[in-house]
Design an enzyme around this catalytic site. Structure first.
Site, PDB file in Angstrom:
ATOM      1  N   LYS A 193       0.837  -1.209   0.000  1.00 26.44           N
ATOM      2  CA  LYS A 193       0.000   0.000   0.000  1.00 26.44           C
ATOM      3  C   LYS A 193       0.873   1.261   0.000  1.00 26.44           C
ATOM      4  CE  LYS A 193      -3.764   2.545   0.628  1.00 26.44           C
ATOM      5  NZ  LYS A 193      -3.319   3.763   1.269  1.00 26.44           N
ATOM      6  N   GLU A 240       1.273   6.893  -6.618  1.00 25.96           N
ATOM      7  CA  GLU A 240       0.191   7.889  -6.701  1.00 25.96           C
ATOM      8  C   GLU A 240       0.743   9.320  -6.670  1.00 25.96           C
ATOM      9  OE1 GLU A 240      -2.709   7.244  -3.504  1.00 25.96           O
ATOM     10  OE2 GLU A 240      -2.660   9.400  -3.151  1.00 25.96           O
TER      11      GLU A 240
END
Lengths: 290, 290, 290, 290
Positions: free
Chosen positions: A164, A171
């Site tokens: 993650k 991102e």
């Protein structure tokens, strides 16, 4: 299955709803009695059948640590604690070792989805033993999006949060990529309607993505983005990603640059550029802004 | 030797003085009659013995171009024009071709030294044929610093400005390196006196340099640099260096980043970071600054 | 003064010589009996008058830690341990706390100078209390270069190594700056003699520095640098500098990029660029190298 | 409508098919008689009704320029030339000015879609006057993907290629973002199955995108990417994007870094890192690889 859920804030509250909609019996606990199903962690644990599974969804750091420690007191052999918060993977390893002393299993789970997760599902990246993961599986299935993707058992304890974390690092750089392109298009007078250009990219192009969809939505609501300041926080995962890159000798030019751009965005004044200006003044007699 | 010098501003004026101190007979022309030795370019050319050498020291771009074109009209076979300004090397090639049509030689010369050059000498990077360079040699010798370094015949026409351009690109990244270190030292409370740390580096360290000396001078005059804003212009050479790197497929991470840091330093608001903030707001419900 | 010196390798051995030349009585200990003055740490400590000062000059990490722990056993109230190695500043804080339990003072000292230090002096950046620093002062004075610079008491324990760490971070980016300029000059055919261009910069320019002198020396010994591979280790301080920047939200584009360039230089194959090539192949049918 | 199409390579050939499938009458010309509908540009022009629209789909640079120049000879008032290749926007302005002298309209059109365009449609970014765009509209409608996106009239002549160029710049940094994350995940032993992690991100995450889909496809075909070398060409648009950023003083850290990473990927040896290694050897006696 039955699951205990600790932390019913914006994320936890929606996740309770989605799990219930998916047929999971959820006992939720929160310090705020208005949203809590039970009065205490003790009561939460008492209400679960064995093996008990408790999902922790509280802020990373001290609060997660103390919650995990309390749960280790209350749970026993064969039970499983899931940390679904934004903990650093290094914390997972410590917490899992503490839990293992009492025979309690530990699963870390990175959760993506934000405000969209309730309706669309949460992408889940989990770490732990196959046995522990299996005990949480029905909850994962209720939370994850429909379709083949959206869930991975990434590896041992820590692998979920690690994956993650890398997701968030990627991102950062993807957002910066669109942002740099946006600034260039805005700057030139040749392009009449930047919003329409971005909107046109949503089909048939190489850069189409969910982030692009969001940027177009933002541009349609506020063309030119005049209502938002160029100020961006960073949530920790970006920093950890670059630190992990350094630890592993991985070149990470774009993700690091995106992180630094956020740091810069929050500065009223840049000490570094003051130093540059001061040097220029010394050697060239260049005028400086005082 | 005799030389004509066109442009008697801050740089050109000091260079006239240094050349005269070095035994060169200088006829200076400037549009400002208060500093000019002659009333016109024509008069300047008339006052020079053949082969006539004229050094152009005016702003790069249109002014240099028109000056060179006028000089080509006035000069003839065997004379030499020297462009000592901050022209792009691509301009040199064009100007040299124009001059060559009339048999006039052309030398480009990058000049470093700023306000310190009058006393310490100007570092010179020259491009042109060996024959043309030889005609300017006494002027170069008067201008350059004492010692073995400070002058190079770098190659054909353009090579002087190209070398000076790369020098300036390197300068950008060196300044940024010190500046980033300064910001980190300023930010932590562990280091009591940042000025003293920088000052200590002036001897015995790997980072000692003239730029470091200047930074220490600036810090001693204004500890913490509170009197200077973090705003830095760029003069063209940094941009051209990165463009030349792109043309030649040379990775140039630090020089490009230094250039971009200057761009950022001049922005009131960053459109790119507005886009980042807008995307964060869309996917996470993150608060934005409005 | 008298001082104990633990670690007589390349650095420590030269430092012993320079301290002795400066009038300091040095008792040196090394695991290698050929260079050691005494047979054990115990004997070293016995040979020092009180307050005893022991300078540790061994590899950072476990070896420094165990040496410091042994010295804490052997020393007492009012004595001082100096860590002159390349320890991370966070280690200093731990070691100083251990020493303080027995009333032993602690000074950390970043040392710059390399193979040039014996003759030219070592630049020293020290952290600790004024009282502890005073006890080591004669040794600092013997080691440091002549002149006003070359020594700083930068702040409390850790500040010395922190300052040295930032020094090394700056060094990375300065080296990368010259390196990028070198590559561009080498790549174009316009510049005939890159070594001469760099040599010319040693006087009168903005980029003159000791590193430039070294680069010119290297270029004169091996024009074009054909005898050296483009492979660069990193020693830890560069990584720590970027990590400290991240901890303190300091944008650090050039130093981070320099660190990443070293990582890249050591890769036989870049997994990241394999991923880029694989994506290009997928969307465009671009040929890939297999 | 009727349209002439010059250039029937991989892209042009598929576009002819898609236009015909969409009801457009296409007369195609290519130097390769096996794929050409007509024997010459002259014959192509003769076969079109007025106002004649000719779409040029040949390599950017000299070939596009000479094709446009020939078409200007053959066409007349009210006709329109479309440049659908990868021309730089600055070329568009020159070509449009040439065409305007004969009253011929000019439209530039960036085309995205690669090998997927035939089935899914081509995203189109067009520049030109509203009148000229209208004459080409039926062809645009046949080529573009179904749905609301996939086509934009971005602005005046040049705006189409400019927008496509920025699209490609963004693409570079997005690819690099995934690539850096991939390398980090591959490097750590904590994550068992990197392909599955990437696959899981395809739903519910912030980084889901078409590029991610492609990367997963590549990873499924070749886990670990052992069959592809880390070597990436750049097609021009990335370079032009960074150059446009420099011209417009737009900071572009991630896109520039992505471009530089491609340059690095193609080097057998890095001259810059040779210089770094040479400097390290000089000051520290660090061993170098020879």
């Amino acid at each position: 299955m039955d699951i205990g859920l600790v932390g019913l804030g914006k994320m936890g509250g929606n996740m309770r709803t989605r799990m219930r909609n998916g047929g999971v019996t959820v006992v939720g606990y929160d310090r705020n009695p208005d949203v809590s199903d039970v009065a205490s962690l003790e009561e939460l644990v008492e209400n679960l059948p064995s093996p008990k599974v408790v999902w922790v969804m509280v802020p990373a750091g001290d609060i997660t640590r103390s919650t995990v420690e309390q749960l280790i007191e209350l749970l026993g052999e064969g039970d499983v604690i899931v940390d679904g918060g934004n903990s650093r993977w290094t914390d997972d390893e410590k917490h899992a070792a503490l839990a293992a002393d009492k025979g309690i299993g530990y699963v870390d789970c990175g959760v993506s989805g934000g405000v969209w997760g309730l309706d669309n599902g949460y992408a889940l990246m989990a770490g732990g033993t196959a046995e522990d993961i299996a005990k949480v599986k029905p909850a994962f299935d209720a939370l994850r999006p429909e379709g083949d993707s959206g869930f991975v058992h990434a590896g041992r304890v820590g692998a979920g949060h690690f994956s993650k974390m890398v997701h968030n690092g990627i991102e950062y750089a993807m957002m910066q990529a669109y942002a740099e392109g946006f600034e260039l298009l805005e700057k030139v007078d040749m392009v009449d309607n930047v919003t329409e250009v971005f909107d046109s990219w949503r089909q048939g192009t190489v850069v189409r993505s969910w982030l692009l969809d969001l940027l177009v939505k933002a541009l349609e609501e506020d063309p030119g983005l005049s209502k938002v300041r160029g100020y961006a926080e960073d949530s920790g995962e970006g920093r950890w990603t670059v630190e992990a890159a350094i630890d592993n000798a991985v070149p990470m030019h774009t993700i690091a640059a995106s992180l630094f751009a956020r740091f810069t965005s929050r500065q009223e004044e840049s000490p570094a550029m003051q130093a540059v200006a001061a040097m220029r003044q010394q050697f060239g007699g260049h005028a400086v802004k005082a």
